[in-house]
Scaffold this motif. Structure first.
Motif, PDB file in Angstrom:
ATOM      1  N   GLN A  36      12.774 -12.387   0.438  1.00 38.95           N
ATOM      2  CA  GLN A  36      11.793 -12.542  -0.633  1.00 38.95           C
ATOM      3  C   GLN A  36      10.653 -13.474  -0.222  1.00 38.95           C
ATOM      4  N   GLN A  37      10.953 -14.517   0.565  1.00 36.36           N
ATOM      5  CA  GLN A  37       9.882 -15.374   1.083  1.00 36.36           C
ATOM      6  C   GLN A  37       8.958 -14.573   1.996  1.00 36.36           C
ATOM      7  N   ASP A  38       9.563 -13.745   2.840  1.00 33.35           N
ATOM      8  CA  ASP A  38       8.769 -12.920   3.741  1.00 33.35           C
ATOM      9  C   ASP A  38       7.845 -11.984   2.954  1.00 33.35           C
ATOM     10  N   LEU A  39       8.354 -11.431   1.840  1.00 33.02           N
ATOM     11  CA  LEU A  39       7.528 -10.553   1.005  1.00 33.02           C
ATOM     12  C   LEU A  39       6.349 -11.320   0.410  1.00 33.02           C
ATOM     13  N   LEU A  40       6.593 -12.544  -0.069  1.00 33.47           N
ATOM     14  CA  LEU A  40       5.510 -13.326  -0.671  1.00 33.47           C
ATOM     15  C   LEU A  40       4.373 -13.533   0.327  1.00 33.47           C
ATOM     16  N   TRP A  41       4.704 -13.942   1.548  1.00 39.29           N
ATOM     17  CA  TRP A  41       3.648 -14.225   2.523  1.00 39.29           C
ATOM     18  C   TRP A  41       3.004 -12.949   3.032  1.00 39.29           C
ATOM     19  N   ARG A  42       3.742 -11.831   3.022  1.00 39.49           N
ATOM     20  CA  ARG A  42       3.118 -10.546   3.356  1.00 39.49           C
ATOM     21  C   ARG A  42       2.092 -10.164   2.288  1.00 39.49           C
ATOM     22  N   LYS A  43       2.443 -10.383   1.025  1.00 35.69           N
ATOM     23  CA  LYS A  43       1.491 -10.104  -0.053  1.00 35.69           C
ATOM     24  C   LYS A  43       0.243 -10.966   0.096  1.00 35.69           C
ATOM     25  N   VAL A  44       0.435 -12.231   0.499  1.00 34.71           N
ATOM     26  CA  VAL A  44      -0.704 -13.117   0.700  1.00 34.71           C
ATOM     27  C   VAL A  44      -1.633 -12.549   1.771  1.00 34.71           C
ATOM     28  N   GLN A  45      -1.050 -11.967   2.845  1.00 36.14           N
ATOM     29  CA  GLN A  45      -1.864 -11.403   3.925  1.00 36.14           C
ATOM     30  C   GLN A  45      -2.710 -10.218   3.473  1.00 36.14           C
ATOM     31  N   THR A  46      -2.294  -9.547   2.393  1.00 35.43           N
ATOM     32  CA  THR A  46      -2.954  -8.291   1.998  1.00 35.43           C
ATOM     33  C   THR A  46      -3.551  -8.326   0.595  1.00 35.43           C
ATOM     34  N   ASP A  47      -3.554  -9.495  -0.059  1.00 27.57           N
ATOM     35  CA  ASP A  47      -4.002  -9.563  -1.454  1.00 27.57           C
ATOM     36  C   ASP A  47      -4.915 -10.776  -1.656  1.00 27.57           C
ATOM     37  N   SER A  53      -5.520 -17.281  -6.353  1.00 28.47           N
ATOM     38  CA  SER A  53      -4.692 -17.985  -7.344  1.00 28.47           C
ATOM     39  C   SER A  53      -3.921 -19.127  -6.696  1.00 28.47           C
ATOM     40  N   PHE A  54      -3.487 -18.946  -5.434  1.00 30.42           N
ATOM     41  CA  PHE A  54      -2.807 -20.021  -4.706  1.00 30.42           C
ATOM     42  C   PHE A  54      -3.767 -21.184  -4.463  1.00 30.42           C
ATOM     43  N   ALA A  55      -5.016 -20.852  -4.113  1.00 28.80           N
ATOM     44  CA  ALA A  55      -6.009 -21.900  -3.840  1.00 28.80           C
ATOM     45  C   ALA A  55      -6.260 -22.749  -5.086  1.00 28.80           C
ATOM     46  N   LYS A  56      -6.335 -22.101  -6.253  1.00 28.67           N
ATOM     47  CA  LYS A  56      -6.540 -22.861  -7.498  1.00 28.67           C
ATOM     48  C   LYS A  56      -5.340 -23.735  -7.817  1.00 28.67           C
ATOM     49  N   LEU A  57      -4.159 -23.275  -7.411  1.00 29.07           N
ATOM     50  CA  LEU A  57      -2.953 -24.084  -7.610  1.00 29.07           C
ATOM     51  C   LEU A  57      -3.023 -25.336  -6.732  1.00 29.07           C
ATOM     52  N   LEU A  58      -3.603 -25.202  -5.545  1.00 25.35           N
ATOM     53  CA  LEU A  58      -3.759 -26.347  -4.643  1.00 25.35           C
ATOM     54  C   LEU A  58      -4.855 -27.298  -5.119  1.00 25.35           C
ATOM     55  N   ASP A  59      -5.951 -26.712  -5.637  1.00 23.38           N
ATOM     56  CA  ASP A  59      -7.108 -27.531  -6.014  1.00 23.38           C
ATOM     57  C   ASP A  59      -7.893 -26.794  -7.101  1.00 23.38           C
ATOM     58  N   PRO A  60      -7.855 -27.270  -8.347  1.00 23.28           N
ATOM     59  CA  PRO A  60      -8.573 -26.582  -9.436  1.00 23.28           C
ATOM     60  C   PRO A  60     -10.084 -26.518  -9.222  1.00 23.28           C
ATOM     61  N   GLU A  61     -10.634 -27.371  -8.328  1.00 23.40           N
ATOM     62  CA  GLU A  61     -12.086 -27.423  -8.115  1.00 23.40           C
ATOM     63  C   GLU A  61     -12.530 -26.572  -6.935  1.00 23.40           C
ATOM     64  N   VAL A  62     -11.764 -25.558  -6.563  1.00 21.48           N
ATOM     65  CA  VAL A  62     -12.132 -24.739  -5.406  1.00 21.48           C
ATOM     66  C   VAL A  62     -13.433 -23.996  -5.679  1.00 21.48           C
ATOM     67  N   ILE A 145       3.232 -19.960 -10.779  1.00 25.53           N
ATOM     68  CA  ILE A 145       2.317 -18.862 -11.131  1.00 25.53           C
ATOM     69  C   ILE A 145       3.028 -17.744 -11.903  1.00 25.53           C
ATOM     70  N   GLY A 146       4.352 -17.875 -12.126  1.00 21.69           N
ATOM     71  CA  GLY A 146       5.071 -16.887 -12.922  1.00 21.69           C
ATOM     72  C   GLY A 146       5.192 -15.532 -12.252  1.00 21.69           C
ATOM     73  N   LEU A 147       5.303 -15.511 -10.930  1.00 23.50           N
ATOM     74  CA  LEU A 147       5.419 -14.256 -10.183  1.00 23.50           C
ATOM     75  C   LEU A 147       6.891 -13.872 -10.052  1.00 23.50           C
ATOM     76  N   LEU A 148       7.201 -12.593 -10.301  1.00 27.76           N
ATOM     77  CA  LEU A 148       8.575 -12.107 -10.192  1.00 27.76           C
ATOM     78  C   LEU A 148       8.693 -11.201  -8.976  1.00 27.76           C
TER      79      LEU A 148
END
Length: 728
Positions: A36-47, A53-62, A145-148
């Motif tokens: 499941q971790q591998d799937l998450l980072w694969r999605k990051v590579q293609t989405d 949304s990850f960037a805003k989680l790191l820094d709301p002022e992006v 982020i509430g991702l399933l």
């Protein structure tokens, strides 16, 4: 995009982290966690949207500039297709490219160890900026982020950035097996086996890898070949992904080859089962093609053509559940599958016995038989809705209690009814009489209105102001002999009082009325066109809203009584006949010579030998409004026509006048009793003189009474005075 840091212009150059079957990230935990971790980072590579949304989680002022997102400290996160999800900082002068070889391990380790410089995925940034432990980065992101994500999602994922899936040569298959051996992720697997899926012409589309540990198979993943989209050279890489095209069934080449000479196809639960049957039971593979699927959801079942599928499941509870899923998938493609039953005992003898059913005529079973076998043998219930719901007539479950009668021989609690009449006949008064009787458990009209207890009655009134409604209810209650407080048993929602539309043909209207509807046993609507204004026209679709209301009432054990208007023809309610589809009872009120006639034009649940349910008059007396039952006609003729003048007369005050003129039938019978020697001519002339009807109607009714044996004409045997009926 350029960014300023310490007076130096830093150019962030997107570079794609090419994993090529190797991870561009570290993974932690159990096999399921790793997948499941591998799937998450694969999605990051293609989405890119997910990366944002990850960037805003790191820094709301992006801020986003082109295909880069910059954090407040000028760390750049790429949205470029070739490097989506990778990041770099102003201090990093080189972002190395992964090449899919042993050197990648060094680059990944360096990126993990020096996360402040840059990395191939965002995991190190979360550790640096959020203070998360490496093993908790995945679970914390999912929660934030509430991702399933599920393991099945990982298995079905078939996207590889900047690459296209391609068919595999024999050389590719050898290289793929070597790539699996060298796969650096430590899943804890000790061995593996690959099953290759072919296309129609025998080319290899992809493989399915079964990974094993000491206890047996613990994971199954696809492996496919991919070519970089911008590279025309033969640069094939492999990844544990499904191909992006239609997913063929196992042994598709055999299916196509045997399809012209076979009627059936055997669908096994796994590749291992297919190979076991082909190698150990060669006769079966000569009779019919044998196949399985890498995924129920995305397999190309249409390639079976007109072959009849025979499902051979695993002999487990999970095998039963999977067989039901395959059945549903095949049904969506217009196929009609059969099943083979499996014994629970797991040994060679039982397996051979199960397999032998394939060679026997009628060895297969239907869905109901298989479902019963799964219940009995494995304790598995079929999915809801998969089995036919019909039952033998005499085995239908009945109600433990007798239905509660509301109107004798006509209406029970839970039935649906409408009342229609000309304007001024008194349909609203009749509906209010019923409401008071039901709410107080009071019988009326000679026992025709016969509630056995008090019911919760809701009136949705769109016609009267509050004073008129109160006065009518008090007057009817007094006429029934009930106290004035009896009217307070009724719950009312009123258009006039609330000064707003109250509707049941809109979502907002339902929401407004729902709590009141749920509290009631009986719901009286006056009138249909005010509460369901979309039903004003005669189109069949305009009956949808009232029919949906009736269906809701029926499902919830409630009775609806809706007041409607009479149509132009006089024998039906206004508008489309479609409004009667969901009704059990349709009552027509007619103003006649002996009061108001209540006619059941539809009576679904009771056998009725009489068209007329009752007759009554309404009198305004000092004791209130009195509803009296008339003496019933001895013979009712369906050919009798309503009197247009009386039926269309308007009742301004809402109170019906006393009507005491006898009906045609009653007048004839009474006259014959008083004048037994008079014949047809004298009787009919006398009735016409009474002003009740015209001559033709009198003769028609006289003949009907005589033919039904109500009396004999004394002149019939005297030829000298006998009249020709046709000349009268």
């Amino acid at each position: 995009m350029p960014a300023s840091f310490g007076g130096i212009m830093f150019q962030y150059t997107p570079r794609y982290p090419k994993a090529f079957g190797h991870p561009a990230w570290k993974l932690y935990g159990s096999v399921n966690d790793v997948l499941q971790q591998d799937l998450l980072w694969r999605k990051v590579q293609t989405d890119p949207a997910l990366v944002a949304s990850f960037a805003k989680l790191l820094d709301p002022e992006v801020r986003q500039e082109g295909e880069d997102i910059f954090l407040s400290d000028n760390t750049a996160i790429s949205l470029h297709p070739e490097s989506c999800g990778a990041y770099s900082t102003p201090r990093n002068r080189l972002l190395n490219r992964l090449h899919g070889n042993s050197e990648d391990k060094k680059f990944i380790t360096e990126a993990e160890g020096y996360s402040a410089l840059g990395g191939f995925y965002l995991g190190p940034l979360f550790r640096q900026k959020k203070g998360w432990l490496p093993e908790n980065v995945y679970s914390n992101i999912i929660r934030e982020i509430g991702l399933l994500l599920a393991q099945e999602d990982r298995y079905l994922f078939n996207r590889k950035a900047c690459h296209n899936s391609v068919l595999m040569t024999d050389r590719d298959k050898q290289h793929a097996q070597q790539a699996i051996k060298d796969f650096p992720i430590d899943f804890g697997f000790k061995k593996f086996r690959v099953y290759w899926y072919s296309t129609e012409n025998g080319s290899t589309a992809f493989g399915v890898v079964h990974f094993f540990d000491e206890s047996g198979m613990i994971a199954k993943l696809p492996i496919s070949a991919w070519q970089y989209a911008g590279n025309s050279a033969y640069n094939i890489v492999f990844d544990l992904l499904h191909p992006a095209n239609k997913i063929p069934l196992y042994n598709l080449n055999d299916i196509v080859r045997l399809r012209p000479n076979s009627q059936y196809v055997l669908i096994c639960s796994s590749e291992t089962m297919c190979e076991t049957i082909k190698q150990g039971y060669a006769l079966i593979s000569q009779l019919l093609p044998i196949t399985t699927y890498s995924s129920i959801e995305i397999s190309d079942w249409a390639s079976l053509g007109s072959l009849i599928p025979l499902i051979f499941p695993d002999n487990t509870a999970a095998g039963c559940c999977q067989a039901f899923e395959v059945f549903l998938a095949l049904k969506t493609h217009g196929l009609s599958p059969y099943f083979f039953k499996r014994h629970k005992i797991n040994n060679i003898s039982r397996f051979t016995q199960d397999i032998s059913a394939i060679t026997r005529q009628d060895g297969e079973c239907s869905l109901p038989e298989f479902a019963e076998h799964c219940r009995r043998e494995f304790g598995v219930e079929p999915p809801r809705g998969i089995l036919p719901q019909g039952q033998p007539l005499l085995e239908l479950p009945g109600s433990e209690n007798e239905p509660e009668m509301l109107l004798e021989g006509l209406l029970r609690l839970g039935d649906q009814m409408t009342i229609f009449a000309w304007r001024g006949v008194g349909k609203s008064l009749f509906a209010l009489l019923l409401a008071l009787c039901f709410a107080n458990g009071y019988k009326a009209l000679g026992g025709k209105v016969c509630p056995s207890r008090k019911y919760r009655v809701l009136i949705i009134d769109a016609e009267l102001p509050a004073d008129s409604l109160k006065n009518r209810a008090r007057s009817i209650a007094e006429g029934l002999g009930l106290p004035e407080s009896a009217a307070n048993e009724l719950i009312v929602r009123s258009f006039v009082i609330e000064n707003k539309d109250i509707r049941l043909d809109t979502e907002a209207g339902w929401e407004d009325l729902l709590l009141d509807l749920e509290q009631a046993d009986i719901i009286i609507v006056d009138s249909l066109f005010k509460v369901f204004p979309t039903s004003m026209s005669t189109g069949i679709s305009n009956a949808a809203a009232p029919n949906m209301f009736y269906d809701w009432c029926r499902k919830n054990g409630k009775t609806a009584i809706v007041v409607d208007h009479q149509g132009k023809k006089g024998d039906t309610a206004y508008g489309t006949m479609g409004k009667e589809i969901a009704l059990d009872v349709v009552l027509q009120l007619k103003s006649g010579k002996c009061g108001i006639e209540v006619i059941a034009t539809k009576n679904r649940n009771f056998e009725s030998g009489e068209h007329c349910w009752t007759n009554y008059t309404i009198k305004n007396e000092a004791s209130g409004m009195v509803f009296d039952v008339c003496q019933r006609s001895l013979i009712h003729s369906d050919s009798g026509l309503p009197c247009p003048d009386s039926e269309k007369s308007e009742d301004v005050d809402g109170d019906m006048p006393v009507v005491s003129v006898p009906t045609i039938d009653q007048a004839i019978v009474d006259y014959v009793k008083e004048n037994p020697t008079h014949g047809q001519k004298e009787v009919c002339a006398a009735v016409v003189d009474m002003g009740i009807c015209k001559r033709a109607a009198a003769y028609n009714h006289y003949r009907a009474l005589r033919e039904n044996g109500m009396f004999a004409d004394p002149m019939e045997n005297n030829p000298s005075v006998q009249l020709d009926d046709d000349t009268c």
